[in-house]
Motif scaffolding. Structure first.
Motif, PDB file in Angstrom:
ATOM      1  N   LEU A 102       0.832  -1.201   0.000  1.00 51.67           N
ATOM      2  CA  LEU A 102       0.000   0.000   0.000  1.00 51.67           C
ATOM      3  C   LEU A 102       0.870   1.255   0.000  1.00 51.67           C
ATOM      4  O   LEU A 102       1.987   1.261   0.515  1.00 51.67           O
ATOM      5  N   SER A 103       0.305   2.310  -0.566  1.00 54.23           N
ATOM      6  CA  SER A 103       0.970   3.611  -0.555  1.00 54.23           C
ATOM      7  C   SER A 103      -0.040   4.690  -0.216  1.00 54.23           C
ATOM      8  O   SER A 103      -1.238   4.552  -0.515  1.00 54.23           O
ATOM      9  N   SER A 104       0.423   5.755   0.402  1.00 50.32           N
ATOM     10  CA  SER A 104      -0.408   6.947   0.515  1.00 50.32           C
ATOM     11  C   SER A 104      -0.421   7.621  -0.855  1.00 50.32           C
ATOM     12  O   SER A 104       0.424   7.332  -1.709  1.00 50.32           O
ATOM     13  N   PRO A 105      -1.359   8.511  -1.120  1.00 53.56           N
ATOM     14  CA  PRO A 105      -1.433   9.089  -2.461  1.00 53.56           C
ATOM     15  C   PRO A 105      -0.172   9.818  -2.914  1.00 53.56           C
ATOM     16  O   PRO A 105       0.207   9.729  -4.087  1.00 53.56           O
ATOM     17  N   ASP A 106       0.512  10.505  -2.002  1.00 52.68           N
ATOM     18  CA  ASP A 106       1.592  11.403  -2.416  1.00 52.68           C
ATOM     19  C   ASP A 106       2.980  11.024  -1.926  1.00 52.68           C
ATOM     20  O   ASP A 106       3.969  11.589  -2.384  1.00 52.68           O
ATOM     21  N   VAL A 107       3.081  10.100  -0.981  1.00 56.86           N
ATOM     22  CA  VAL A 107       4.378   9.733  -0.416  1.00 56.86           C
ATOM     23  C   VAL A 107       4.456   8.213  -0.307  1.00 56.86           C
ATOM     24  O   VAL A 107       3.541   7.572   0.227  1.00 56.86           O
ATOM     25  N   LEU A 108       5.546   7.634  -0.793  1.00 64.61           N
ATOM     26  CA  LEU A 108       5.731   6.196  -0.666  1.00 64.61           C
ATOM     27  C   LEU A 108       6.160   5.876   0.757  1.00 64.61           C
ATOM     28  O   LEU A 108       7.202   6.352   1.224  1.00 64.61           O
ATOM     29  N   PRO A 109       5.396   5.075   1.487  1.00 62.16           N
ATOM     30  CA  PRO A 109       5.771   4.757   2.869  1.00 62.16           C
ATOM     31  C   PRO A 109       7.089   3.991   2.939  1.00 62.16           C
ATOM     32  O   PRO A 109       7.435   3.208   2.047  1.00 62.16           O
ATOM     33  N   ASP A 110       7.813   4.213   4.002  1.00 67.68           N
ATOM     34  CA  ASP A 110       9.092   3.527   4.199  1.00 67.68           C
ATOM     35  C   ASP A 110       8.923   2.013   4.182  1.00 67.68           C
ATOM     36  O   ASP A 110       9.771   1.292   3.637  1.00 67.68           O
ATOM     37  N   ALA A 111       7.852   1.524   4.788  1.00 64.92           N
ATOM     38  CA  ALA A 111       7.656   0.078   4.864  1.00 64.92           C
ATOM     39  C   ALA A 111       7.509  -0.532   3.481  1.00 64.92           C
ATOM     40  O   ALA A 111       8.009  -1.634   3.212  1.00 64.92           O
ATOM     41  N   THR A 112       6.812   0.157   2.585  1.00 61.74           N
ATOM     42  CA  THR A 112       6.625  -0.333   1.216  1.00 61.74           C
ATOM     43  C   THR A 112       7.950  -0.302   0.454  1.00 61.74           C
ATOM     44  O   THR A 112       8.331  -1.272  -0.211  1.00 61.74           O
ATOM     45  N   ARG A 113       8.679   0.807   0.568  1.00 63.49           N
ATOM     46  CA  ARG A 113       9.977   0.929  -0.094  1.00 63.49           C
ATOM     47  C   ARG A 113      10.952  -0.139   0.416  1.00 63.49           C
ATOM     48  O   ARG A 113      11.661  -0.788  -0.365  1.00 63.49           O
ATOM     49  N   ASP A 114      10.981  -0.330   1.736  1.00 63.33           N
ATOM     50  CA  ASP A 114      11.930  -1.277   2.314  1.00 63.33           C
ATOM     51  C   ASP A 114      11.638  -2.704   1.868  1.00 63.33           C
ATOM     52  O   ASP A 114      12.567  -3.502   1.650  1.00 63.33           O
ATOM     53  N   PHE A 115      10.354  -3.061   1.735  1.00 69.41           N
ATOM     54  CA  PHE A 115      10.021  -4.409   1.252  1.00 69.41           C
ATOM     55  C   PHE A 115      10.577  -4.606  -0.149  1.00 69.41           C
ATOM     56  O   PHE A 115      11.173  -5.655  -0.459  1.00 69.41           O
ATOM     57  N   ILE A 116      10.370  -3.634  -1.012  1.00 68.91           N
ATOM     58  CA  ILE A 116      10.850  -3.753  -2.393  1.00 68.91           C
ATOM     59  C   ILE A 116      12.366  -3.899  -2.426  1.00 68.91           C
ATOM     60  O   ILE A 116      12.917  -4.689  -3.191  1.00 68.91           O
ATOM     61  N   LYS A 117      13.069  -3.155  -1.575  1.00 70.40           N
ATOM     62  CA  LYS A 117      14.529  -3.235  -1.532  1.00 70.40           C
ATOM     63  C   LYS A 117      15.022  -4.587  -1.029  1.00 70.40           C
ATOM     64  O   LYS A 117      16.083  -5.078  -1.445  1.00 70.40           O
ATOM     65  N   ARG A 118      14.259  -5.212  -0.129  1.00 71.57           N
ATOM     66  CA  ARG A 118      14.697  -6.484   0.463  1.00 71.57           C
ATOM     67  C   ARG A 118      14.545  -7.660  -0.491  1.00 71.57           C
ATOM     68  O   ARG A 118      15.105  -8.726  -0.258  1.00 71.57           O
ATOM     69  N   HIS A 119      13.733  -7.496  -1.523  1.00 73.97           N
ATOM     70  CA  HIS A 119      13.412  -8.616  -2.402  1.00 73.97           C
ATOM     71  C   HIS A 119      13.887  -8.329  -3.825  1.00 73.97           C
ATOM     72  O   HIS A 119      14.058  -7.168  -4.205  1.00 73.97           O
ATOM     73  N   PRO A 120      14.086  -9.383  -4.619  1.00 74.93           N
ATOM     74  CA  PRO A 120      14.607  -9.202  -5.989  1.00 74.93           C
ATOM     75  C   PRO A 120      13.529  -8.708  -6.957  1.00 74.93           C
ATOM     76  O   PRO A 120      13.264  -9.336  -7.999  1.00 74.93           O
ATOM     77  N   VAL A 121      12.919  -7.594  -6.633  1.00 75.82           N
ATOM     78  CA  VAL A 121      11.792  -7.077  -7.420  1.00 75.82           C
ATOM     79  C   VAL A 121      12.311  -6.428  -8.695  1.00 75.82           C
ATOM     80  O   VAL A 121      13.195  -5.555  -8.660  1.00 75.82           O
ATOM     81  N   THR A 122      11.755  -6.854  -9.812  1.00 71.81           N
ATOM     82  CA  THR A 122      12.105  -6.267 -11.108  1.00 71.81           C
ATOM     83  C   THR A 122      10.928  -5.565 -11.762  1.00 71.81           C
ATOM     84  O   THR A 122      11.129  -4.762 -12.683  1.00 71.81           O
ATOM     85  N   ASP A 123       9.721  -5.876 -11.308  1.00 72.59           N
ATOM     86  CA  ASP A 123       8.521  -5.282 -11.905  1.00 72.59           C
ATOM     87  C   ASP A 123       7.600  -4.773 -10.805  1.00 72.59           C
ATOM     88  O   ASP A 123       7.370  -5.463  -9.799  1.00 72.59           O
TER      89      ASP A 123
END
Length: 500
Positions: A102-123
């Motif tokens: 999930l994201s707020s409309p205007d700011v990417l939450p730290d928890a969402t960003r950190d999950f993406i960084k921890r995993h091999p996300v390409t898309d």
């Protein structure tokens, strides 16, 4: 509930996965023992997935999903402030093996960003338009991968959910519980209440989730049904949310229509859970999430769908419909999993304990709703068209004097209280909005009689019928038949030890 064929369900995971969540959320695990009652669980393994806010809870849930279904190369990011996009993305989560963040409309939450960084996300798939997830958030997401995120949106929520559904190939749209009919799920687009419990089924199918106006199918939805040659529609919610006119439209297209619903969102979820347990899901695991808000329930859908486990709804206390479903027969009387989504303000420890008691077949020697001195007993709330009828019994006496009267208060769930003094049972709260969940409490007046009863919940509906006399001022004496019991159960923690 009859035991169903095994469908590759994933067992609850070890608590060790919580180590991945440092700085993001908290996972607490408990084992609740035990019962030898016939048809009841012998043990309940309960765990809670939660964080300090909805974004951290979503990340915690995604971590648990990744521990089972990883590696995670794709994630779906949806608005944390509106329900439609995350709900529609649930079956796409299955197809792309992508947890929902999930994201707020205007700011990417730290928890969402950190999950993406921890995993091999390409898309990264963004579900919804720029009002839901802004271009600024999209730019931040783009900085986390090589390439650009993919955004799926439409002219409105109805168009967006159809465009999300079109990301699923027609050949991958499943039948409902092996009945041979290609099936989609439909709920009202006006509010989230009835749609919450659909998410595990939407994932497991996969079944596209489409939203309709209460009295007319959107053109984009009708085009999808024709293009995908849909043979069956499962409607979640009663005729006040999705009117019979919509059923007629669907039938005219040659589509079979089934409707699963109850008097409110809690009962609708219970009806759906029981249908799934009897038809196509395993029934030795359940999810429990806050029914008054949508984020925790929706992000839990992929995890529960992966495990083929139904979702039930609660609040600070456990609704009667949820308790009854959990108290039903459990196959093999073995170990039952209970996953709670959200923190203690969403689903209290009291509600969790009551849920475990129901699964274990435990009966208490007291009921804290009725045995506390001074608190009105057996509070029930019957939904009517634009109103609620409230009934209760006198409390246990405090000292030697009975109460001098009663008062009640009500509010849209999570809203501001309205208090009305000098009422008697039964009383009607008039002038309410239909298809809105209301919370109701009753208190006696007099020395020692100030405690409010535990909350009861009900949703006014045009589909409800009763004969009610009313007068100005919002409250009235009433006589009605066929009352629907809407009692919310409190914790048994203050009761004497359990009996079996």
């Amino acid at each position: 509930m009859a035991r169903c064929p095994h469908h590759g369900r994933v067992r609850p995971l070890a608590a060790a996965a919580a180590a991945l969540l440092a700085g993001t959320a908290i996972v607490s695990t408990a084992v609740v023992a035990t019962s030898s009652t016939s048809g009841a669980a012998s043990r309940v393994d309960s765990n809670r997935l939660w964080g300090a806010d909805r974004y951290k809870t979503a990340a915690a849930t995604a971590e648990r999903y990744a521990a089972s279904a990883g590696p995670i190369e794709t994630v779906i990011v949806a608005s944390g402030t509106a329900f439609a996009d995350a709900l529609a993305a649930t079956p796409l989560s299955r197809v792309r093996n992508a947890p929902i963040l999930l994201s707020s409309p205007d700011v990417l939450p730290d928890a969402t960003r950190d999950f993406i960084k921890r995993h091999p996300v390409t898309d990264i798939i963004i579900a919804g338009g720029t009002k839901a997830v802004s271009s600024g958030v999209e730019a931040t997401l783009a900085g986390l991968i090589v390439g650009e995120p993919e955004r799926i949106d439409g002219a409105d929520r109805y168009g967006t959910v159809v465009n999300i559904a079109r990301q699923i190939e027609a050949a991958k749209v499943s039948d409902y519980c092996s009945d041979g009919r290609r099936t989609v799920l439909v709920a009202t687009g006006e509010q989230f209440a009835d749609a919450l419990a659909l998410s595990p089924l939407a994932f497991a199918g996969p079944h596209p989730v489409l939203l309709t106006r209460p009295d007319q199918l959107p053109a984009a939805l009708k085009e999808f049904l024709a293009d995908y040659r849909i043979e069956q529609v499962l409607i979640a919610g009663g005729p006040a949310a999705v009117t019979p006119a919509v059923e007629t439209e669907l039938s005219a297209l040659g589509i079979k229509v089934q409707r699963l619903w109850g008097q409110d969102r809690f009962e609708t979820a219970a009806v759906l859970a029981e249908a799934l347990a009897e038809g196509c899901f395993e029934s030795d695991e359940f999810g429990l999430a806050d029914g008054r808000n949508f984020p925790d329930a929706l992000v839990g859908g992929p995890l529960l769908g992966l495990r083929r486990a139904p979702l039930l709804l609660s609040g600070p206390s456990l609704p009667d419909a949820t308790r009854r479903t959990l108290a039903g027969p459990v196959p093999d009387a073995g170990v039952v999993g209970l996953t709670i989504f959200g923190g203690r303000q969403a689903v209290s420890d009291a509600a969790a304990a009551t849920a475990a008691d129901a699964l274990l077949g435990v009966k208490r020697t007291c009921d804290p709703r009725t045995d506390a001195a001074g608190v009105p007993r057996e509070v029930t709330v019957q939904p009517l068209d634009g109103s609620l009828v409230v009934r209760w019994k006198a409390p246990a006496t405090v000292g030697s004097a009975p109460p001098t009267g009663y008062r009640l208060r009500y509010r849209p769930a999570g809203g501001q209280w309205t208090t009305v003094d000098n009422v008697n049972s039964p009383s009607t709260i008039a002038g309410l909005r239909n298809v809105v969940l209301y919370e109701v409490q009753v208190a006696a007046t007099g020395s020692g009689y100030e405690a409010w009863s535990p909350s009861s919940y009900a949703t006014p509906s045009e589909a409800a019928t009763a004969t009610v006399s009313s007068r100005s001022g919002g409250l009235a004496g009433a006589t009605a038949t066929g009352a629907v019991r809407q009692v919310a159960y409190s914790a048994a923690a203050k009761c004497p030890p359990a009996i079996r």
